[in-house]
Design an enzyme around this catalytic site. Sequence first.
Site, PDB file in Angstrom:
ATOM      1  N   LYS A   1       0.854  -1.183   0.000  1.00  0.00           N
ATOM      2  CA  LYS A   1       0.000   0.000   0.000  1.00  0.00           C
ATOM      3  C   LYS A   1       0.892   1.235   0.000  1.00  0.00           C
ATOM      4  CE  LYS A   1      -3.989   1.870   2.614  1.00  0.00           C
ATOM      5  NZ  LYS A   1      -4.885   1.597   3.780  1.00  0.00           N
TER       6      LYS A   1
ATOM      7  N   SER B   1      -9.775   1.569   2.666  1.00  0.00           N
ATOM      8  CA  SER B   1      -8.924   2.391   1.828  1.00  0.00           C
ATOM      9  C   SER B   1      -7.885   1.605   1.018  1.00  0.00           C
ATOM     10  CB  SER B   1      -8.174   3.403   2.686  1.00  0.00           C
ATOM     11  OG  SER B   1      -7.311   2.756   3.611  1.00  0.00           O
TER      12      SER B   1
ATOM     13  N   SER C   1      -9.731  -0.848   6.943  1.00  0.00           N
ATOM     14  CA  SER C   1      -9.167  -0.616   5.607  1.00  0.00           C
ATOM     15  C   SER C   1      -8.471  -1.815   4.975  1.00  0.00           C
ATOM     16  CB  SER C   1      -8.198   0.564   5.634  1.00  0.00           C
ATOM     17  OG  SER C   1      -8.913   1.775   5.590  1.00  0.00           O
TER      18      SER C   1
END
Lengths: 100, 503, 491
Positions: free
Chosen positions: C77, C152, C176
């Site tokens: 990420k 996210s 997330s």
Amino acid sequence: MAERISRDEVAHVAWLARLQLSAAELERFTPQLGDVLDHAADVAALNLDDVAATSHPYPVTNVLRDDVVGPVLDRDEVLAQAPSSEDGQFRVPPVRGESP
Amino acid sequence: MSDRPGFGADRVWQSGSPGLGAPAGTEWEMVVGLEVHAELLTATKLFSASPNAFGGQPNTHIDPVCLGLPGTLPVLNRRAVELAIRVGLALGAEVRPSIFARKNYYYPDMPKNYQISQYDRPINTGGSLELPSGKVVGIVRAHLEEDTGKSTHVGGAGRIDDAAWSLVDYNRAGVPLLEIVSHPDLRSAAEAREYVTELRATLLAVGASDGKMEEGSLRVDANVSVRPRGSAELGTRCEVKNVNSLRSLGRALEHEARRQIDLLSSGQRVAQETRHWNEDTGRTSLLRSKEEATDYRYFPEPDLVPLVPEPALIERIRADLPLLPRQRRHRLAAAAGQSPARVALLVERGQDDLALAAVEAGATPESVLKHLEQHLADGAGALTAAGLAGLIAMEQRGELSSNQSKAVLAEMVRSGGSPSEVAQRAGFEAVAAGELAGVLERIIAEHPAEWQRLCTGDERERKKMQGFFTGQVMRATKGQANGRDVAALLEDRAGTSADSAPG
Amino acid sequence: MSFDGPAARIAAAVRAGERSATSAVAESLAAIDAAGELGAFNAVTADAALARAEAIDDAVAAGDDPGPLAGAPVALKDNICTSGAPTTCSSRILEGWTPPYDATVVRRLEAAGAVVVGKTNMDEFAMGSSTENSAFGPTRNPLDPERVPGGSSGGSAASVAGGLTPLALASDTGGSIRQPAALCGIVGMKPTYGRVSRYGLVAFASSLDQIGPMARTVGDAALLYSVIAGCDPLDSTSVPEPLGDLNGALAADVDGLRVGIVSELSGEGIDGDVLSRLDAAATALTGAGAYVGEVSVPAAVYGLSAYFLIAPAEASSNLARYDGVRYGLRVPAAGAVDMNVATRTAGFGDEVKRRIMLGTFVLSAGYYDAYYAKALQVRTLVVRDFAAAYERFDVLLAPTSPSVAFRFGERTADPLTMYLSDACTVASNLAGHPAVSVPFGSGADGLPVGVQVMAPAFGEDVMFRAAAALERLLADVPRPDGAAATAAAKP
């Protein structure tokens, strides 16, 4: 119920957070933030006088490191990432007023 | 007001003109509390491992953490905690479990735009500092926090407001600070200076700080208010910043108190605000009003865990504390039969151990204190306690004149040795009594008028002429005559010549 | 072996010299290249990845063991710092910034032989539940490109679900990792707070953030977790608790395991198709010998409120450093303050601005006690109520997401609706407990549904035991599902 946050308050927190909102944004953000605070009204209404605060999931204490010098960053590499630099320093537009 | 009285500890201010707020002739009192920021003497920063060192090229003592780079996390420096506890114990504070908090405000020299500090749960609370004068100043708290970087304002006229741009150096960012907050117990500029001096001496004694105000490792902010003398209420206070030396502190306090008195005396009010001391103009100017005060939005620092000093650690640190300036004053005062205030100078100079040892070696305390105070301002050098005690003994036996004694003392400071050896080497032997009488007779013969005045003048005249003749004898013997011998001889001779005075 | 999955198989083959790391990495890079329209990656570090793969192959050839993830491609990420590639948090304000250091998890990955292939798209600064808040455009759900991958960590989820990488690391502040895992039909796990170092994770809400694994199987997730977990002297909040026997846990059955279904998280506000999959999971576990019962965690109903006070508060402070002075974007202005304002105003998207303002407000004078202080107290209640539930149950079960993957734009108009996506996941973050989302069949439109297994602090082993069992049991459950599952599992 009185509004939980006013336009003026939104403008004030935007200033505290160094953000600038247009009139249209102020119009849009104010009720959105109000909605979230409304949703949080259940929490705000709780009587929790006898409940301790948890700012941390676990009761860990005394995490310390020894006072031993480690590596430093290469100044040129750091300043290469800066928007502006001069004489080995970060260059910024004039700062008016002293730090608090 | 044209009349600007001094602000010494015993001075009194008076309103010079009648005002609406206070009647003419009101006596004012300054009320001061100080916030002292001391950089702690660690090898590394409070939360990361780059060096804590003064000087150096800009931005060469930086690491990802102190630069606040995204993703970095603070880890607390063990040594900084120990030094904070040392100071706390030296001030008689309670060392307590504490947490760190974030103080949020924007400034380019603060890498994260928040400062990690301690807020509602500081490591040290309470305590006091006893000044040499004997006054005890209360301590509110002494807490840990990180220092900011430094901005230099470039271009324009060099002043902040005219700068064309600013340059930022983060070498100082993250340096550990101990903020020591006093109660508003100080009542004059002199007292405030005395407090800072004593606090600095205490910090130095425990090895917590180098106390260099000129390098910024000790910085002072002052909360100042005034009130009619005798009032129990506190007036509205102003915080004065940018006080960078003891001298500035005194000037800034006097100026600020005077400014407030002038306001009150002319029927105006003091507004609570933060003011900036300008060393060049000798004035304070408005930095921020109370309304403009930043909302710091303190909250517990989630990246750090609570600090809970173990009792064993606290006791180990306590046992390791050196004697503090206050304790040293009391110790010497007791040994010398004097007040702590009287011996403060010697403690300040670090000559109290020498004085104590000399007294223990049998020297008269008063003589020891006098010698050290008057002759050793530049340090005791190679002087030993036994040497000093011996010197005082020789003086008392009349073996050295006061000039000789001074010379011997100076030599012992330079290269040590015993006073008798030094005196002998220098050829100091007391002028024999007979020889001295001859010298005196010659001088009387050369100065008959003066001698007459000595024998027949009033008390004041006699004193003056005794001084004259003593000086003449000393000059004639190149200072080798013993002062007490000369005095005795003069007295004798004057007594016998009362009848045979020239008519 | 118990750590089973595509990544484990690659690592086993590479370690045994049966397959080259270079081929595994090249395959991944080709797949990433071919799936550009997914918008899963912000940056692909192909050259560095291939060089690293060659080094691993050389090590194997020299008789060395590169580690348990030898040659396994991993996507990161884009809020995990890498010295070799920009780290943007999908924000304009950090565009172009390359950290001068690696996150601790990156070092751990390298020590285990894994190969980082790139940085994945995300909601800006991890604020969002759909990856629509990225400054670089959205990520598409590989299972249906008209729908969001969740957020996210949408880019990491899409990378794994789309077969671009067998593994990804992501961060979970309020769900997330787990929510996008559920929406993309993969396994996503949030470790116990403190298990995995946060050093090098760009902070959103420091007391809630944890880095965790995404994988196609529970075994791969556990393997990746075991590599990144461990105490780190650079993170004061990391903890030295032993990991337990994960291999044993993955292989163990659930006979006698006490499984509690959290009533507050499995009723109102949860779509029927999701609830029916939860029921199916309960039924399957019961069939496998587990005791399944319903349990109340009363404070869980306050979770979302407390979360949306605490997380923005911490974020408002964490994101103050983006001011145009030291790195990243600067919008010029005449004075420093004006420059700060111009930079932040141009550099942050709306959602980030909303949360910064919300957080600033709840910390500000006059409101702190009513909001932030209360939220911290609610956090105590959440911890307390979960502790009570864990006296009766070994693990707890709940949906991961109230719904299956939704369409682009469906929830962007009303932030509060989007916030409700986190309703089932935030409690674990508030309590600091571990939780994992396991795919358990599909719901509406054939889209995947995730079931969430929660466990007490440091209970990853028992959590993985239940998760692995669900994964095995899924094979026995009729698919596609819906009506087949019943509420019979609830006692």
